[in-house]
Design an enzyme around this catalytic site. Sequence first.
Site, PDB file in Angstrom:
ATOM      1  CG  ASP A 212      -8.318   1.178  10.156  1.00 57.16           C
ATOM      2  OD1 ASP A 212      -9.042   2.099  10.529  1.00 57.16           O
ATOM      3  OD2 ASP A 212      -8.774   0.086   9.760  1.00 57.16           O
TER       4      ASP A 212
ATOM      5  N   GLY B 218       0.774  -1.239   0.000  1.00 54.66           N
ATOM      6  CA  GLY B 218       0.000   0.000   0.000  1.00 54.66           C
ATOM      7  C   GLY B 218       0.807   1.292   0.000  1.00 54.66           C
TER       8      GLY B 218
HETATM    9  P1  5GP Z   1      -4.045  -1.131  11.215  1.00 47.24           P
HETATM   10  O1  5GP Z   1      -3.082  -2.118  11.802  1.00 47.24           O
HETATM   11  O2  5GP Z   1      -3.682   0.307  11.499  1.00 47.24           O
HETATM   12  O3  5GP Z   1      -5.452  -1.433  11.589  1.00 47.24           O
HETATM   13  O4  5GP Z   1      -4.043  -1.443   9.677  1.00 47.24           O
HETATM   14  C1  5GP Z   1      -3.654  -0.602   8.709  1.00 47.24           C
HETATM   15  C2  5GP Z   1      -3.716  -1.367   7.412  1.00 47.24           C
HETATM   16  O5  5GP Z   1      -5.077  -1.765   7.126  1.00 47.24           O
HETATM   17  C3  5GP Z   1      -3.292  -0.507   6.253  1.00 47.24           C
HETATM   18  O6  5GP Z   1      -1.911  -0.584   6.024  1.00 47.24           O
HETATM   19  C4  5GP Z   1      -4.140  -1.056   5.128  1.00 47.24           C
HETATM   20  O7  5GP Z   1      -3.475  -2.152   4.541  1.00 47.24           O
HETATM   21  C5  5GP Z   1      -5.408  -1.543   5.782  1.00 47.24           C
HETATM   22  N1  5GP Z   1      -6.473  -0.526   5.691  1.00 47.24           N
HETATM   23  C6  5GP Z   1      -7.004   0.196   6.700  1.00 47.24           C
HETATM   24  N2  5GP Z   1      -7.952   1.044   6.269  1.00 47.24           N
HETATM   25  C7  5GP Z   1      -8.032   0.870   4.929  1.00 47.24           C
HETATM   26  C8  5GP Z   1      -8.842   1.477   3.881  1.00 47.24           C
HETATM   27  O8  5GP Z   1      -9.681   2.369   4.084  1.00 47.24           O
HETATM   28  N3  5GP Z   1      -8.632   1.024   2.626  1.00 47.24           N
HETATM   29  C9  5GP Z   1      -7.718   0.048   2.333  1.00 47.24           C
HETATM   30  N4  5GP Z   1      -7.593  -0.302   1.060  1.00 47.24           N
HETATM   31  N5  5GP Z   1      -6.943  -0.538   3.284  1.00 47.24           N
HETATM   32  C10 5GP Z   1      -7.093  -0.136   4.558  1.00 47.24           C
HETATM   33 MG    MG Z   2      -0.330  -0.696   4.858  1.00 49.59          MG
END
Ligand code: 5GP
Ligand code: MG
Length: 178
Positions: A102, A43
Site C-alpha cells: 500500500d 495476510g
Molecule cells: P504498507 O506498509 O504498504 O502501507 O502496508 C501494507 C499493509 O497494510 C498490508 O500488509 C495490509 O496488512 C494493510 N492493508 C493495506 N491495504 C489494505 C486493504 O485494502 N485491505 C486490508 N485488509 N489490509 C490492507
Molecule cells: Mg501484510
Amino acid sequence: MHDNIEKIIVSQDEIQEIVARLGQQLREDYQGKNPIFICILKGAVMFMTDLVRAYDDFSEIEFMDVSSYGDELESSGEVKIIKDLDVPVKDRNIVIVEDIIDTGRTLDALIKLLTTRGAASVKICTLLSKPAHRILDVHVDYVGVEVPDEFLVGYGLDYRNQYRNLPYVGVLKPEVYA
Ligand code: 5GP
Ligand code: MG
Ligand code: MG
C-alpha cells in the site's frame, strides 16, 4: 458470494492464474538458489501456501509478523517486529511474500532489516499492489495485480480479523462499516 461482499475485485480463477504465473517466474529466477520465502503474517498466509506449491522446487518457508509503528501520519518506515524469524538470513536469497503493498512502508523497513542482517538478496513478491497510496518508492519484483484504491478483504486480507477465508478478494458493502 458472501452476503457482506459488494463486489469481487480479484476472482478465484484470477488468483489461480496469478499464483501459477508468479510461481513459474520465481522457479526460473531462483533455480539452484534454495530461496527462503518469508510470509508476512497473517495476510499473506493463503498466498504463501499456494505460491510455494506453484514454485515446486527446493526452498524454505519462514514467517514474520510485523506492524507499523504509530499512525499513518507519524510512521517513519519503522516497523515493530511482533514475531521475528528464528533462522539466520546471512548469505541467503530471500523472497518476502506479502498480501498487499500500500504505502510501501512495511516492505521498505523489512528490506532494510534483512539487508542489515546480511541477506545475499531480498526481493518482494506481492499478490496485490495499490499504486495510488505509495509513499515510498519500493521496488517490487513480483506483482500479482494492481488494484484500485479501495479497502479489500479476502484471500488473507481482513476487516477486524474477519473475511480472511474468502477464496477471492473483494470489497465489503458500506453498511458493514456502519
Ligand atoms: P504498507 O506498509 O504498504 O502501507 O502496508 C501494507 C499493509 O497494510 C498490508 O500488509 C495490509 O496488512 C494493510 N492493508 C493495506 N491495504 C489494505 C486493504 O485494502 N485491505 C486490508 N485488509 N489490509 C490492507
Ligand atoms: Mg501484510
Ligand atoms: Mg489487517
